[in-house]
Each structure stands twice: as structure tokens, then as C-alpha cells.
Design a protein around this motif. Structure first.
Motif, PDB file in Angstrom:
ATOM      1  N   ASP A 212       0.821  -1.203   0.000  1.00  0.00           N
ATOM      2  CA  ASP A 212       0.000   0.000   0.000  1.00  0.00           C
ATOM      3  C   ASP A 212       0.857   1.256   0.000  1.00  0.00           C
ATOM      4  OD1 ASP A 212      -2.490  -1.471   2.234  1.00  0.00           O
ATOM      5  OD2 ASP A 212      -2.265  -1.579   0.050  1.00  0.00           O
ATOM      6  N   VAL A 213       1.987   1.203   0.697  1.00  0.00           N
ATOM      7  CA  VAL A 213       2.931   2.320   0.665  1.00  0.00           C
ATOM      8  C   VAL A 213       3.442   2.520  -0.758  1.00  0.00           C
ATOM      9  CG1 VAL A 213       5.181   3.149   1.466  1.00  0.00           C
ATOM     10  CG2 VAL A 213       3.629   2.008   3.065  1.00  0.00           C
ATOM     11  N   ARG A 216       0.731   3.968  -3.062  1.00  0.00           N
ATOM     12  CA  ARG A 216       0.505   5.404  -2.779  1.00  0.00           C
ATOM     13  C   ARG A 216       1.607   6.250  -3.401  1.00  0.00           C
ATOM     14  NH1 ARG A 216       0.402   6.744   3.386  1.00  0.00           N
ATOM     15  NH2 ARG A 216      -1.453   5.423   3.235  1.00  0.00           N
ATOM     16  N   ALA A 219       1.131   6.447  -7.144  1.00  0.00           N
ATOM     17  CA  ALA A 219      -0.034   7.255  -7.533  1.00  0.00           C
ATOM     18  C   ALA A 219       0.183   8.751  -7.280  1.00  0.00           C
ATOM     19  CB  ALA A 219      -1.279   6.772  -6.794  1.00  0.00           C
ATOM     20  N   THR A 220       0.827   9.089  -6.169  1.00  0.00           N
ATOM     21  CA  THR A 220       0.905  10.503  -5.748  1.00  0.00           C
ATOM     22  C   THR A 220       2.315  11.079  -5.840  1.00  0.00           C
ATOM     23  OG1 THR A 220       1.345   9.991  -3.415  1.00  0.00           O
ATOM     24  CG2 THR A 220      -0.960  10.059  -4.121  1.00  0.00           C
ATOM     25  N   SER A 224       3.472  10.396   1.937  1.00  0.00           N
ATOM     26  CA  SER A 224       2.389  10.766   2.862  1.00  0.00           C
ATOM     27  C   SER A 224       1.463  11.770   2.238  1.00  0.00           C
ATOM     28  CB  SER A 224       2.990  11.312   4.161  1.00  0.00           C
ATOM     29  OG  SER A 224       3.788  12.442   3.902  1.00  0.00           O
TER      30      SER A 224
END
Length: 224
Positions: A212-213, A216, A219-220, A224
Motif C-alpha cells: 500500500d505504501v 501510494r 499514484a501521488t 504521505s
């Protein structure tokens, strides 16, 4: 086997059966084995149809690289352990003539010793446990015996966790992690090992699954 070790194996078997997917099952399995044998580098490879192997868990980037070369060349201690149905030990695998292509491809990983143990149930072979170390001639016959006991107790849990869907989830997770490593390596001029350590540390510090890290970050472009 003393009573304390027997209880440890029984407790591990219970914990592994409680894990929700193959990735976490394999990772928890490695935690138990590493704590008992006293090395820091290990992996679990799963046996697929046609004799191919696929990574389910690895402790660090050096192990990932050593396993990647095994998977690409189709040779190495994991393949030998599965095919010969017995444990395989090498005290200096980058110079081991048994696997010339794998040995040539792992000269720069910074690891020398390997112990590969077949993961088996009464009905089938599930895959292989690999223990690595930077020292030469690190693994003993006693380590082999201990690793086999852990593998025998864990194999059923690993097999049960490996449904078709969870297997492909694990494979996809390794791809995501590799992509995320590439992003960090390019942005911050990191090595593969350093990038993996950043992802792992963020995962542990924030109690978020490693895949999941990675997703993320992809995607971003942010952690964080």
C-alpha cells in the motif's frame, strides 16, 4: 527438540494460520526463522505451474536481487532444493560452479552464504525458504535442521494461504514495490537497498502494508 522449541513451532503455526494473505504469512514465517537462526536476510519463493518460481516475501533489496537472478536464469539453490527434494547449502554462492549463470549474476549483491530449504506438505511442494548471509560458510548442519523444522511446520499454512487470488496479489505487490523503489532511486539518487529500506521503514512506522505504501507513492509521488 526441546519443549521450548516445540512450543515456539506450535505458536508459529497458529500465528501463520491467522494471517489474511500469503504475503503476511510468508513475512511472519521469516520473522520466526530469522530470530531462531540469527541471520537478517531471507526470502520465500513459491512454486508455480510449470516449475517456475515467484517471490512471496524478501527481507531486503540484496535478497530481492539474488532471488531475481534465480528467477531470470531458472537456476540456483531454490530450484535445486525443490528438484532434488533436499536442502541445499553454499558457503560462497557467487563462486559456486553448480549454478554458473546465477553465480555470475550475484557477484555484486554483497551476500555469500545461502541455505535453501524446500517448503513441503504431505501432498505437494509449496516453494522454498532461502536464508542468506554476507559471511562465507555461515550456515551449519544445525541451521539446516532448524530451518527444515520451521519449514515443515509453516508449509501447510503457506499452502492454505496461497489461493489463486492471493498469489496474484503477492506477485502484483512485488511489482508495485519495484516501481516504487525505482521512483525513490531516481528522485533521491538512492541504491535499490536504500530505497527498499525507506519503503520498509515507512511501512513499519505507520503500520501500513508495504504494497500500500508502494501504491501510494506510485499514484501521488509522495509517501504521505
Amino acid at each position: 527438540m526441546n519443549d521450548e522449541f516445540a512450543r515456539e513451532l506450535a505458536h508459529m503455526a497458529l500465528v501463520l494460520h491467522e494471517q489474511p494473505d500469503i504475503e503476511l504469512t510468508a513475512e511472519r514465517f521469516l520473522e520466526y526463522v530469522l530470530a531462531r537462526i540469527g541471520t537478517q536476510h531471507a526470502s520465500v519463493l513459491l512454486l508455480l505451474r510449470g516449475g517456475r518460481l515467484e517471490s512471496a516475501a524478501a527481507t531486503d533489496a540484496r535478497v530481492e536481487e539474488a532471488d531475481r537472478v534465480q528467477l531470470e536464469t531458472g537456476e540456483g539453490p531454490s530450484f535445486s532444493a525443490i528438484q532434488d527434494e533436499k536442502s541445499v547449502v553454499s558457503g560462497d554462492f557467487p563462486a559456486d560452479p553448480r549454478w554458473p549463470r546465477w553465480s555470475a549474476g550475484t557477484t555484486g549483491v554483497g551476500l555469500h552464504s545461502v541455505l535453501s530449504v524446500r517448503l513441503r506438505t504431505p501432498a505437494t511442494t509449496v516453494g522454498a525458504l532461502n536464508l542468506y548471509a554476507p559471511d562465507r560458510d555461515r550456515f551449519t548442519k544445525a541451521d539446516d535442521t532448524i530451518a527444515q523444522l520451521f519449514a515443515d511446520h509453516a508449509a501447510v499454512a503457506v499452502a492454505n494461504a496461497r489461493s489463486e487470488s492471493t498469489l496474484w496479489q503477492a506477485i502484483e505487490a512485488r511489482k508495485l514495490i519495484g516501481q516504487a523503489q525505482g521512483i525513490l532511486m531516481e528522485r533521491f539518487d538512492l541504491t535499490a537497498e536504500q530505497a527498499f529500506a525507506v519503503l520498509r521503514r515507512y511501512s513499519q512506522d505507520n503500520n501500513v502494508k508495504l504494497r500500500d505504501v508502494a501504491a501510494r507513492l506510485i499514484a501521488t509521488r509522495k509517501l504521505s
